[in-house]
Design a protein around this motif. Structure first.
Motif, PDB file in Angstrom:
ATOM      1  N   ASN A   1      -5.717  -3.041   0.276  1.00  0.00           N
ATOM      2  CA  ASN A   1      -5.079  -3.266  -0.983  1.00  0.00           C
ATOM      3  C   ASN A   1      -6.076  -4.224  -1.699  1.00  0.00           C
ATOM      4  O   ASN A   1      -6.163  -5.604  -1.597  1.00  0.00           O
ATOM      5  N   CYS A   2      -6.531  -3.653  -3.138  1.00  0.00           N
ATOM      6  CA  CYS A   2      -7.610  -4.163  -3.491  1.00  0.00           C
ATOM      7  C   CYS A   2      -7.111  -4.939  -4.944  1.00  0.00           C
ATOM      8  O   CYS A   2      -6.277  -4.019  -5.721  1.00  0.00           O
TER       9      CYS A   2
ATOM     10  N   MET B   1       0.813  -1.165  -0.076  1.00  0.00           N
ATOM     11  CA  MET B   1      -0.010  -0.091  -0.224  1.00  0.00           C
ATOM     12  C   MET B   1       0.888   1.152   0.064  1.00  0.00           C
ATOM     13  O   MET B   1       0.425   2.208  -0.683  1.00  0.00           O
TER      14      MET B   1
ATOM     15  N   SER C   1      -6.061   3.996  -7.830  1.00  0.00           N
ATOM     16  CA  SER C   1      -5.224   3.333  -7.493  1.00  0.00           C
ATOM     17  C   SER C   1      -5.825   1.741  -7.167  1.00  0.00           C
ATOM     18  O   SER C   1      -7.033   1.795  -7.133  1.00  0.00           O
ATOM     19  N   ASN C   2      -5.058   1.076  -6.474  1.00  0.00           N
ATOM     20  CA  ASN C   2      -5.468  -0.210  -6.197  1.00  0.00           C
ATOM     21  C   ASN C   2      -6.096  -0.196  -4.716  1.00  0.00           C
ATOM     22  O   ASN C   2      -6.398  -0.977  -4.129  1.00  0.00           O
ATOM     23  N   LEU C   3      -6.127   0.988  -4.152  1.00  0.00           N
ATOM     24  CA  LEU C   3      -6.649   1.309  -2.666  1.00  0.00           C
ATOM     25  C   LEU C   3      -8.000   1.385  -2.688  1.00  0.00           C
ATOM     26  O   LEU C   3      -8.542   2.383  -3.391  1.00  0.00           O
TER      27      LEU C   3
ATOM     28  N   TYR D   1     -11.359   1.636   0.200  1.00  0.00           N
ATOM     29  CA  TYR D   1     -11.739   1.945   1.511  1.00  0.00           C
ATOM     30  C   TYR D   1     -12.893   1.590   2.233  1.00  0.00           C
ATOM     31  O   TYR D   1     -14.024   1.485   1.517  1.00  0.00           O
TER      32      TYR D   1
ATOM     33  N   ASN E   1     -10.991   8.836  -2.731  1.00  0.00           N
ATOM     34  CA  ASN E   1     -11.561   7.400  -2.021  1.00  0.00           C
ATOM     35  C   ASN E   1     -12.884   7.002  -3.015  1.00  0.00           C
ATOM     36  O   ASN E   1     -13.896   7.037  -2.669  1.00  0.00           O
TER      37      ASN E   1
ATOM     38  N   VAL F   1      -7.854   1.231   5.078  1.00  0.00           N
ATOM     39  CA  VAL F   1      -7.453   1.545   3.699  1.00  0.00           C
ATOM     40  C   VAL F   1      -7.143  -0.119   3.061  1.00  0.00           C
ATOM     41  O   VAL F   1      -6.341  -0.781   3.983  1.00  0.00           O
TER      42      VAL F   1
ATOM     43  N   THR G   1      -6.087  -7.096   2.817  1.00  0.00           N
ATOM     44  CA  THR G   1      -6.441  -7.388   1.218  1.00  0.00           C
ATOM     45  C   THR G   1      -7.830  -6.950   1.219  1.00  0.00           C
ATOM     46  O   THR G   1      -8.690  -7.518   2.015  1.00  0.00           O
TER      47      THR G   1
ATOM     48  N   ALA H   1       1.919   2.120  -3.571  1.00  0.00           N
ATOM     49  CA  ALA H   1       0.718   2.525  -4.298  1.00  0.00           C
ATOM     50  C   ALA H   1       0.584   4.179  -4.064  1.00  0.00           C
ATOM     51  O   ALA H   1       0.416   4.964  -4.943  1.00  0.00           O
ATOM     52  N   GLY H   2       0.768   4.434  -2.580  1.00  0.00           N
ATOM     53  CA  GLY H   2       0.535   5.884  -2.511  1.00  0.00           C
ATOM     54  C   GLY H   2       1.761   6.625  -2.995  1.00  0.00           C
ATOM     55  O   GLY H   2       1.460   7.515  -3.512  1.00  0.00           O
TER      56      GLY H   2
END
Length: 102
Positions: free
Chosen positions: A97-98, A1, A85-87, A89, A43, A95, A61, A4-5
């Motif tokens: 990780n998707c 994560m 992104s892959n994040l 909520y 988000n 937060v 995850t 990704a940020g």
């Protein structure tokens, strides 16, 4: 994560308005490099924790439950570049990780 940020911030920084250092040093231009570019991130993904599957706890995850298409379209209609992104909520504020699955 964390990665990704960092990547998202790097992309936003590259697309954000700012003076062109090359232009200032060489040509004394007063214009901005990307003066008409607006970047939107946020988000846009609602997710839920994946939890325990077959004895394996997936911790942070998540699985995407909803994409806020309305808010994304609003940003696009206002001529913004939307960064997804892959994040995701969760409703509890976590937060996650998707993984995108089609």
């Amino acid at each position: 994560m964390d990665l990704a940020g960092r990547i998202r911030l790097m992309i936003e920084a590259k697309l954000s308005p700012g003076p062109s250092l090359c232009g200032i040093r060489r040509h004394r231009e007063k214009g901005r490099l990307h003066s008409n570019v607006s970047v939107a991130s946020g988000n846009f993904l609602a997710a839920k924790e994946r939890g325990v599957v077959e004895g394996i706890h997936y911790e942070v995850t998540g699985e995407v439950q909803k994409v806020d298409v309305h808010r994304i379209r609003e940003r696009l209609d206002n001529d913004s570049i939307v960064i997804l992104s892959n994040l995701g909520y969760s409703s509890s504020g976590s937060v996650l990780n998707c993984k995108y699955a089609m």
